[in-house]
Enzyme design. Structure first.
Site, mmCIF file in Angstrom:
data_model
loop_
_atom_site.group_PDB
_atom_site.id
_atom_site.type_symbol
_atom_site.label_atom_id
_atom_site.label_comp_id
_atom_site.label_asym_id
_atom_site.label_seq_id
_atom_site.Cartn_x
_atom_site.Cartn_y
_atom_site.Cartn_z
ATOM 1 C CD GLU A 1 -34.911 1.525 36.455
ATOM 2 O OE1 GLU A 1 -35.777 1.656 37.360
ATOM 3 O OE2 GLU A 1 -34.628 0.445 35.928
ATOM 4 C CB CYS B 1 -38.663 -0.817 37.402
ATOM 5 S SG CYS B 1 -38.226 -0.967 35.655
ATOM 6 N N GLY C 1 -32.247 0.208 41.504
ATOM 7 C CA GLY C 1 -32.706 -0.258 42.804
ATOM 8 C C GLY C 1 -33.580 0.761 43.495
#
Length: 481
Positions: free
Chosen positions: A254, A288, A232
């Protein structure tokens, strides 16, 4: 609030959702409903777990751990294979549920669910073995790897099945038990997955609790949870790290990645532009490791930009069969993306494609938006957009572009495009990122270790090395007589 009947699924068990505790579904008196990001219509009731639910799950997990930690590698590998089969046997239901909660297309959602099964199949044959570290006439030293205990897995909303199953399978394959908390924006697919997996796992080994930030906070502070894996934002990750310090939990984080993509002057634009466009706009930029800052050599800049604009049209708003584009997955992310566009307009940056807001009456849609040469210190360049808004800058000096690529606040991923293999590795090895993709757009691979540097992460997952972050390493020093 509208019930499941609104969505034409009333009475269908596939669209009824529960917390899963000690191998059994558990109802809740409190529920919430997710908004379909394509239509802004409410979906199904999702149960909200209580503090007692959490305590019961932790107790069940610790009870199950006493037996599960003694399971053999072969027994655990059979279990992860069985879970993979459960996913594939229920791919239609899981893909449809995930499609509705994320706004993904049918094809993309199905691919995500199938890839989640790949994660389990990979660890069917990959495990940590004892390692001989040293030996002489007096001593033999062996490193062995033992499970930590109960994992609290807190997962994100952009790829619910893919990113969550990384945590689940890593825990199960190493002999840990796992309690997963899905994002409240995407609870359905994970609750259903956990419910289905109970048919092949012992009670308490894999459980699921739905709730918001308050539930996540309780997990990070709970003394019966021994390690946390979170994907997140940086701010939440920092808070989790502080919370876990109290009980010295193991932590894997992460976090955000504002990833640089460097285009050298010797590339074939016909090959590279489609790859870079995919890297930037796949899933509306909600990846991401997406290419979030594109640096193009000045000698190719104008041609590259023209082709990027043309290629981006393939990622424009489409119907539900669109493979790789869709709406932003929730209203807060949509509003954040609108803020980036408004900031560009307010500062007079050159928007060469897109820039429109709310092109449809319903849904959180933003078309591919390309901004030419915004300042290096602009919000768009310095902060992760997590949306289909792409800044494209130019460069002439290799050392300079490497310096610009290496932001202080990001180090998750990067990419380099050049047919010169030596040049590609020379640049890649100077980029301060956990993963660098060379001549390919950015997609983590289940066999490659994945972790962020600097504010982008702490620890890591995936690949054989990732299993080490789910274990204690014990040193056995055996005297020789």
């Amino acid at each position: 609030m509208p019930s499941a009947e609104t969505n034409g699924t009333n009475g269908d068990s596939a669209y009824q959702f529960y917390n899963v505790i000690d191998g059994k579904p558990r109802i809740s008196k409190d529920h919430h409903q997710v908004i379909d990001p394509r239509t802004e219509e409410p979906l199904w009731d999702a149960p909200i777990a209580t503090s007692k639910d959490l305590d019961d799950a932790v107790e069940a997990a610790n009870r199950a751990f006493k037996t599960w930690k003694k399971s053999t590698t072969a027994e655990r590998q059979k279990a992860v294979h069985d879970v993979a089969n459960i996913i594939l046997q229920n791919v239609e239901v899981l893909a449809e549920v995930q499609r509705r909660e994320t706004g993904k297309s049918r094809a993309m959602s199905r691919f995500d669910v199938e890839r989640a099964a790949w994660h389990f199949e990979y660890y069917r044959t990959v495990s940590l073995e004892d390692e001989l570290q040293y030996e002489d006439d007096t001593v033999r030293i062996i490193a062995t790897h033992t499970p930590i205990g109960v994992l609290g897995a807190i997962s994100p909303w952009n790829f619910p099945m893919i990113l969550s199953t990384v945590k689940v399978v890593s825990a199960l394959a190493t002999g840990n038990c796992v309690i997963i908390k899905p994002s409240p924006f995407t609870p359905y697919s994970l609750l259903k997955f956990c419910e289905l997996a109970q048919s092949v796992l012992p009670p308490g080994v894999f459980q699921a609790l739905n709730g918001g930030a308050d539930l996540g906070e309780k997990m990070t502070l709970h003394p019966g949870i021994h390690h946390i894996s979170f994907t997140g934002t940086i701010a939440v990750g920092q808070r989790i790290l502080r919370n876990c310090a109290g009980t010295l939990k193991k932590v894997i984080l992460e976090l955000a990645g504002n990833n640089a993509c460097i285009i050298c002057d010797d590339v074939d634009l016909d090959k590279v532009v489609p790859q870079v466009t995919t890297g930037a706009l796949f899933h509306a930029g909600q990846v991401c490791v997406a290419s979030k800052r594109i640096y193009v050599h000045e000698s190719l800049y104008d041609k590259f930009l023209d082709r990027l604009i043309e290629e981006s049209k393939k990622f424009a708003i489409d119907d539900e069969d669109s493979i790789s584009f869709g709406p932003l997955s929730n209203k807060p992310n949509y509003e954040r993306a609108v803020g980036f566009i408004e900031d560009c307009k307010k500062n007079g940056y050159k928007i060469v494609a897109g820039g429109d807001v709310k092109p449809r009456e319903k849904g959180f849609w933003i078309p591919p938006t390309i901004v030419a040469k915004p300042p290096e210190n602009s919000l768009l360049v310095q902060e992760e957009q997590f949306a289909p808004i792409v800044p494209v800058m130019s460069w002439t000096d290799e050392d300079d572009v490497i310096t610009r690529a290496n932001l202080d606040n990001a180090g998750l991923g990067a990419s380099v495009y050049t047919p010169d293999a030596d040049r590609a590795q020379r640049i890649a090895r100077q980029l301060e990122s956990g993963t660098v993709w060379i001549n390919q757009f950015e997609r983590p691979h289940h066999a490659g270790f994945f972790g962020g540097w600097k504010l982008s992460g702490f620890g890591g997952e995936m690949g054989k090395q990732g299993l080490l972050h789910y274990c204690h390493t014990q040193s056995l020093q055996i005297a020789k007589t």
